[in-house]
Design a protein around this motif. Structure first.
Motif, PDB file in Angstrom:
ATOM      1  N   ASP A  48       1.219  -1.354   0.141  1.00  0.00           N
ATOM      2  CA  ASP A  48       0.242  -0.415   0.014  1.00  0.00           C
ATOM      3  C   ASP A  48       0.654   1.359   0.182  1.00  0.00           C
ATOM      4  O   ASP A  48       0.429   2.322  -0.564  1.00  0.00           O
ATOM      5  N   ARG A  49       1.525   1.142   0.487  1.00  0.00           N
ATOM      6  CA  ARG A  49       2.851   2.500   0.900  1.00  0.00           C
ATOM      7  C   ARG A  49       3.592   2.348  -0.576  1.00  0.00           C
ATOM      8  O   ARG A  49       3.428   3.954  -0.830  1.00  0.00           O
ATOM      9  N   GLU A  50       3.681   1.883  -1.412  1.00  0.00           N
ATOM     10  CA  GLU A  50       4.003   1.828  -2.459  1.00  0.00           C
ATOM     11  C   GLU A  50       3.248   2.412  -3.397  1.00  0.00           C
ATOM     12  O   GLU A  50       3.633   3.079  -4.607  1.00  0.00           O
ATOM     13  N   LEU A  51       1.859   2.275  -3.357  1.00  0.00           N
ATOM     14  CA  LEU A  51       0.803   2.785  -4.430  1.00  0.00           C
ATOM     15  C   LEU A  51       0.547   3.899  -3.539  1.00  0.00           C
ATOM     16  O   LEU A  51       0.821   4.261  -4.793  1.00  0.00           O
ATOM     17  N   VAL A  52       0.900   4.548  -2.993  1.00  0.00           N
ATOM     18  CA  VAL A  52       1.466   5.699  -2.296  1.00  0.00           C
ATOM     19  C   VAL A  52       2.189   6.836  -2.954  1.00  0.00           C
ATOM     20  O   VAL A  52       2.054   7.465  -3.572  1.00  0.00           O
ATOM     21  N   ALA A  53       3.260   6.240  -2.869  1.00  0.00           N
ATOM     22  CA  ALA A  53       3.874   6.851  -3.474  1.00  0.00           C
ATOM     23  C   ALA A  53       4.400   6.611  -5.199  1.00  0.00           C
ATOM     24  O   ALA A  53       4.687   7.860  -5.867  1.00  0.00           O
TER      25      ALA A  53
END
Length: 398
Positions: A48-53
């Motif tokens: 999810d953090r990768e998607l936000v980035a």
């Protein structure tokens, strides 16, 4: 007969093995589930953090690994994104992350979940190997414990059997403070109490019989002074039976006290058999083969007299005493030994004051015969003949 020790040891080992297997399986399943949940939660949070980035990079016009409107986007992910929700989703071994962006489009990332699944498989194999090793170790420990408990229980059971067979000096000598030790101590206490009671009974019986000898002898002398007639004959017969009973009780007391001496001589078996039944009507002697044995002739003759008398009293004539070398058989034509009496004879030998008839009675013939045979290292066998009648076999040592 199954040995209690082996049965108890097997049951304890199986119970411990089953408990260890259940515990290992429960721990393995619990660790697998907790690890899988934690692993998935960590993977989804990181993705999810990768998607936000990636969404920030897409908005800034920078190149990113995320793609817009993938045709292979799983329906649950596409449905959630339409509701303006950023989602992460595991589907078919692939981890997805998607979020809505400007223009009604969907930006998504995907990657294989294989590394996490492989790590989980490795953990499962480790748990299985560890659980199996622990189960085997605990089962071996349970087997050793069960065998130790079984040996102690077997020792107590064998001692109880020896006590039942008449060895009142047998003891378990328990160790420890558990239930088996208490059972063993109870067996020892029972043996001591039983021995004390039997010894008191023997002393009382011997004392009574010894005290009766003098008055019975006096009665026998007085009977000889009575005038001839039927009353005198009845009294003489009764006094004779009483005198024989007193002598039988004294003989049993001597054998119980282990003070009876054996005086061995070389004698023909046929001669002893003939002398033993010479005064009994309805008894014949059949010689198949004769031999000479070293034994106590008085005791052998006493055994044969008691067996023949018992056959006449509780069986039916004719009574035949067959001599076949060192083996002497006494058989009659009566109804045979009762089944319950045969069970007792085979299990523990004759019981005092119990005879072979079905109505009961007071008799010591078989008890004295068995005791005399034991002193001579001979063997007595009791059985019913297939054609009817009882048969007792005395086998003298060669």
């Amino acid at each position: 007969m199954r040995r209690p020790g082996s049965s108890l040891g097997t049951k304890v080992a199986l119970a411990v093995a089953a408990a260890a297997t259940c515990v290992a399986s429960a721990v393995g399943v619990l660790v697998h589930r907790l690890t899988a949940e934690d692993q998935l939660r960590t993977a989804r949070a990181g993705f999810d953090r990768e998607l936000v980035a990636a969404a920030y990079d897409h908005a800034a016009g920078r190149r990113t690994a995320a793609r817009l409107d993938r045709p292979d986007l799983p329906p649950p992910v596409a449905h959630a994104v339409r509701d303006k929700v950023r989602v992460t989703y595991l589907h078919g071994g692939v981890l997805w992350a998607a979020t809505p962006v400007a223009g009604g489009k969907v930006l998504s990332l995907k990657r294989s979940y294989g590394p996490e699944e492989e790590a989980l498989s490795t953990l499962d194999r480790t748990l299985l190997a560890t659980g199996a090793a622990a189960t085997v170790a605990v089962s071996l420990a349970g087997l050793l414990l069960g065998m130790r408990m079984g040996r102690r229980a077997t020792a107590a059971a064998r001692t109880a059997e020896r006590i039942a067979e008449g060895d009142l000096d047998a003891r378990v000598h328990p160790r420890g403070h558990d239930e088996i030790a208490r059972l063993a101590a109870s067996v020892d206490t029972m043996a001591e109490a039983l021995g004390a009671r039997l010894e008191a009974e023997r002393r009382v019986t011997a004392d009574i019989a010894h005290e009766l000898r003098t008055p019975v002898a006096g009665m026998a002398t007085a009977v000889g002074l009575l005038p001839p007639g039927r009353p005198s004959e009845l009294i003489a017969d009764s006094v004779g039976r009483l005198r024989g009973l007193v002598e039988d009780v004294l003989e049993v007391a001597r054998m119980d006290a282990q003070v009876a001496a054996v005086e061995r001589e070389q004698r023909e078996v046929s001669a002893m058999a003939r002398r033993a039944v010479s005064g009994l009507d309805g008894v014949s002697v059949d010689i198949v083969t004769d031999t000479v044995v070293a034994t106590d002739p008085r005791r052998v003759e006493r055994i044969l007299t008691n067996l023949a008398t018992n056959a006449l009293r509780h069986g039916a004539p004719p009574v035949v005493v067959t001599v076949d070398g060192p083996v002497i058989r006494v058989r009659d034509e009566g109804p045979g030994f009762p089944a319950d009496l045969l069970t007792v004879l085979h299990a523990s030998g004759p019981q005092r004051f119990r005879t072979g008839d079905r109505t009961g009675g007071t008799g010591l013939g078989l008890t004295i015969a068995t005791g005399q045979a034991r002193l001579l290292d001979a063997r007595l066998t009791f059985r019913n003949r297939p054609g009817g009648g009882a048969e007792t076999e005395l086998r003298l040592p060669d």
